[in-house]
Design a protein around this motif. Structure first.
Motif, PDB file in Angstrom:
ATOM      1  N   PRO A   2       0.837  -1.205   0.000  1.00  0.00           N
ATOM      2  CA  PRO A   2       0.000   0.000   0.000  1.00  0.00           C
ATOM      3  C   PRO A   2       0.869   1.251   0.000  1.00  0.00           C
ATOM      4  O   PRO A   2       2.017   1.229   0.462  1.00  0.00           O
ATOM      5  CB  PRO A   2      -0.778  -0.124   1.317  1.00  0.00           C
ATOM      6  CG  PRO A   2       0.081  -0.980   2.183  1.00  0.00           C
ATOM      7  CD  PRO A   2       0.756  -1.951   1.258  1.00  0.00           C
ATOM      8  N   ASP A   3       0.330   2.346  -0.532  1.00  0.00           N
ATOM      9  CA  ASP A   3       1.088   3.600  -0.560  1.00  0.00           C
ATOM     10  C   ASP A   3       1.336   4.105   0.855  1.00  0.00           C
ATOM     11  O   ASP A   3       0.426   4.155   1.696  1.00  0.00           O
ATOM     12  CB  ASP A   3       0.324   4.661  -1.360  1.00  0.00           C
ATOM     13  CG  ASP A   3       0.418   4.429  -2.859  1.00  0.00           C
ATOM     14  OD1 ASP A   3       1.303   3.667  -3.281  1.00  0.00           O
ATOM     15  OD2 ASP A   3      -0.401   4.997  -3.594  1.00  0.00           O
ATOM     16  N   ARG A   4       2.588   4.482   1.101  1.00  0.00           N
ATOM     17  CA  ARG A   4       2.990   5.046   2.381  1.00  0.00           C
ATOM     18  C   ARG A   4       4.279   5.821   2.155  1.00  0.00           C
ATOM     19  O   ARG A   4       5.153   5.369   1.407  1.00  0.00           O
ATOM     20  CB  ARG A   4       3.204   3.949   3.423  1.00  0.00           C
ATOM     21  CG  ARG A   4       3.452   4.485   4.837  1.00  0.00           C
ATOM     22  CD  ARG A   4       3.453   3.357   5.861  1.00  0.00           C
ATOM     23  NE  ARG A   4       3.652   3.875   7.210  1.00  0.00           N
ATOM     24  CZ  ARG A   4       2.703   4.383   7.978  1.00  0.00           C
ATOM     25  NH1 ARG A   4       1.458   4.433   7.512  1.00  0.00           N
ATOM     26  NH2 ARG A   4       2.955   4.849   9.189  1.00  0.00           N
ATOM     27  N   PHE A   5       4.420   6.990   2.759  1.00  0.00           N
ATOM     28  CA  PHE A   5       5.606   7.807   2.520  1.00  0.00           C
ATOM     29  C   PHE A   5       6.442   7.944   3.778  1.00  0.00           C
ATOM     30  O   PHE A   5       5.967   7.744   4.906  1.00  0.00           O
ATOM     31  CB  PHE A   5       5.217   9.198   1.989  1.00  0.00           C
ATOM     32  CG  PHE A   5       4.544  10.092   3.003  1.00  0.00           C
ATOM     33  CD1 PHE A   5       5.279  10.862   3.900  1.00  0.00           C
ATOM     34  CD2 PHE A   5       3.154  10.178   3.059  1.00  0.00           C
ATOM     35  CE1 PHE A   5       4.672  11.687   4.831  1.00  0.00           C
ATOM     36  CE2 PHE A   5       2.528  11.002   3.991  1.00  0.00           C
ATOM     37  CZ  PHE A   5       3.291  11.759   4.872  1.00  0.00           C
ATOM     38  N   GLY A  36       2.038   8.515   6.379  1.00  0.00           N
ATOM     39  CA  GLY A  36       3.490   8.499   6.270  1.00  0.00           C
ATOM     40  C   GLY A  36       4.188   8.829   7.567  1.00  0.00           C
ATOM     41  O   GLY A  36       3.549   9.132   8.587  1.00  0.00           O
ATOM     42  N   ASP A  37       5.511   8.789   7.497  1.00  0.00           N
ATOM     43  CA  ASP A  37       6.375   8.964   8.654  1.00  0.00           C
ATOM     44  C   ASP A  37       7.447  10.005   8.364  1.00  0.00           C
ATOM     45  O   ASP A  37       7.584  10.490   7.241  1.00  0.00           O
ATOM     46  CB  ASP A  37       7.071   7.646   9.011  1.00  0.00           C
ATOM     47  CG  ASP A  37       6.101   6.545   9.390  1.00  0.00           C
ATOM     48  OD1 ASP A  37       4.979   6.851   9.832  1.00  0.00           O
ATOM     49  OD2 ASP A  37       6.466   5.353   9.241  1.00  0.00           O
ATOM     50  N   VAL A  38       8.235  10.299   9.395  1.00  0.00           N
ATOM     51  CA  VAL A  38       9.414  11.157   9.288  1.00  0.00           C
ATOM     52  C   VAL A  38      10.603  10.401   9.861  1.00  0.00           C
ATOM     53  O   VAL A  38      10.486   9.756  10.914  1.00  0.00           O
ATOM     54  CB  VAL A  38       9.215  12.481  10.050  1.00  0.00           C
ATOM     55  CG1 VAL A  38      10.534  13.223  10.224  1.00  0.00           C
ATOM     56  CG2 VAL A  38       8.211  13.375   9.333  1.00  0.00           C
ATOM     57  N   ASP A  89       8.606  -0.727   4.219  1.00  0.00           N
ATOM     58  CA  ASP A  89       7.589  -0.814   3.163  1.00  0.00           C
ATOM     59  C   ASP A  89       7.042   0.554   2.758  1.00  0.00           C
ATOM     60  O   ASP A  89       5.822   0.757   2.705  1.00  0.00           O
ATOM     61  CB  ASP A  89       6.452  -1.741   3.582  1.00  0.00           C
ATOM     62  CG  ASP A  89       5.736  -1.257   4.833  1.00  0.00           C
ATOM     63  OD1 ASP A  89       6.245  -0.331   5.491  1.00  0.00           O
ATOM     64  OD2 ASP A  89       4.652  -1.799   5.134  1.00  0.00           O
ATOM     65  N   TYR A  90       7.924   1.498   2.430  1.00  0.00           N
ATOM     66  CA  TYR A  90       7.490   2.802   1.949  1.00  0.00           C
ATOM     67  C   TYR A  90       7.426   2.809   0.422  1.00  0.00           C
ATOM     68  O   TYR A  90       8.352   2.342  -0.242  1.00  0.00           O
ATOM     69  CB  TYR A  90       8.442   3.896   2.427  1.00  0.00           C
ATOM     70  CG  TYR A  90       8.471   4.047   3.930  1.00  0.00           C
ATOM     71  CD1 TYR A  90       7.384   4.592   4.613  1.00  0.00           C
ATOM     72  CD2 TYR A  90       9.579   3.638   4.664  1.00  0.00           C
ATOM     73  CE1 TYR A  90       7.400   4.719   5.997  1.00  0.00           C
ATOM     74  CE2 TYR A  90       9.607   3.764   6.048  1.00  0.00           C
ATOM     75  CZ  TYR A  90       8.511   4.307   6.712  1.00  0.00           C
ATOM     76  OH  TYR A  90       8.534   4.427   8.070  1.00  0.00           O
ATOM     77  N   SER A  91       6.362   3.379  -0.113  1.00  0.00           N
ATOM     78  CA  SER A  91       6.223   3.498  -1.573  1.00  0.00           C
ATOM     79  C   SER A  91       6.811   4.803  -2.090  1.00  0.00           C
ATOM     80  O   SER A  91       7.192   4.887  -3.262  1.00  0.00           O
ATOM     81  CB  SER A  91       4.745   3.420  -1.966  1.00  0.00           C
ATOM     82  OG  SER A  91       3.998   4.451  -1.311  1.00  0.00           O
TER      83      SER A  91
END
Length: 262
Positions: A2-5, A36-38, A89-91
């Motif tokens: 899945p999309d995740r930044f 998303g994350d930093v 698992d970042y897109s």
């Protein structure tokens, strides 16, 4: 997947800015098209930025910290952050300055544009973009640097030296990060140029870049000098090996094969 930044946020003596930028990102995370994350990448900042980053990671479950043992250079900080992200698992993987010069409110627009692009640039030099708070000599250096690189490399990107970027994962998986050695302007130029050479689609989204109001600029004459001599080296390397990056392991080129390489 899945999309995740994830946003890679390098820091060195940014204690005055780090909490502010994390809070600003918290305010816009709900407007992004996916979660998303930093990742804070701290180079053992003497002012305690790393300890503050750890405190923020305890406060926010979407903040992570990568500690490096010393000040090892901006380009390598990004590369180490990219490698960290690629094991997860970042897109989409983004670059952003930690001093609030890159507007957090533009984050949703960069991610939305990435639906049809391999690399999205937050651009100061397209219609609607601009710079606020810079003295004339900084504006001149930045514009001249972009023009110099654009001319030597033969590409149409307006803001080649900017550092607000959103990569699709496959670009960084294909780009041979071991071969990227630039630290300042040239690091930003090289990553965009590599994406273009692989046949990737690069788009520019207008932003207003605001000069920092706290902390000290990391710009030095050495960073400018590095770009002056390394940009021609990028073009020479492309002449000598015109197909190596475009063909390495498929990757981006296989997804945009109808687009001729630059």
């Amino acid at each position: 997947m899945p999309d995740r930044f994830v946003i890679v946020l390098p820091t060195y003596n940014e204690r005055a800015n780090l909490e502010r930028v994390v809070e600003a990102l918290e305010a816009v995370r709900g407007e992004t098209p996916f979660a998303g994350d930093v990742l804070v990448v701290d180079d053992a900042s003497p002012d305690g930025t790393g300890a503050l980053a750890d405190d923020l990671a305890r406060r926010y479950d979407w903040v992570h910290v990568l500690h490096r043992p010393a000040k090892l250079g901006l380009g390598q900080a990004y590369v180490d952050g990219f490698r960290w992200a690629l094991t997860r698992d970042y897109s989409h993987i983004l670059e952003m300055d930690a001093d609030l010069s890159h507007p957090p409110e533009a984050l949703p627009r960069l991610l939305e544009a990435a639906a049809d692009a391999d690399l999205v640039l937050g651009s100061r030099y397209v219609a609607g973009g601009g710079v606020a708070g810079w003295p004339a000599h900084r504006r001149l250096i930045s514009r001249a640097g972009s023009l110099y690189a654009r001319t030597l490399l033969g590409v149409g990107i307006r803001d080649l030296t900017g550092g607000y970027k959103c990569f699709r994962r496959r670009v960084l998986e294909t780009a041979d990060l071991d071969g990227v050695h630039g630290q300042g302007y040239v690091f930003q130029i090289e990553l965009t140029y590599r994406t273009l050479r692989m046949g990737g689609r690069v788009v520019e989204v207008p932003i207003t870049f605001c000069d920092r109001t706290a902390g000290t600029s990391k710009m030095t004459p050495a960073i400018v000098a590095e770009a002056v001599w390394k940009v021609p080296a990028l073009r020479i390397r492309a002449w000598r090996a015109p197909l190596d990056e475009r063909l390495r392991g498929g990757g981006v080129a296989s997804l945009v094969a109808s687009r001729p390489p630059l």
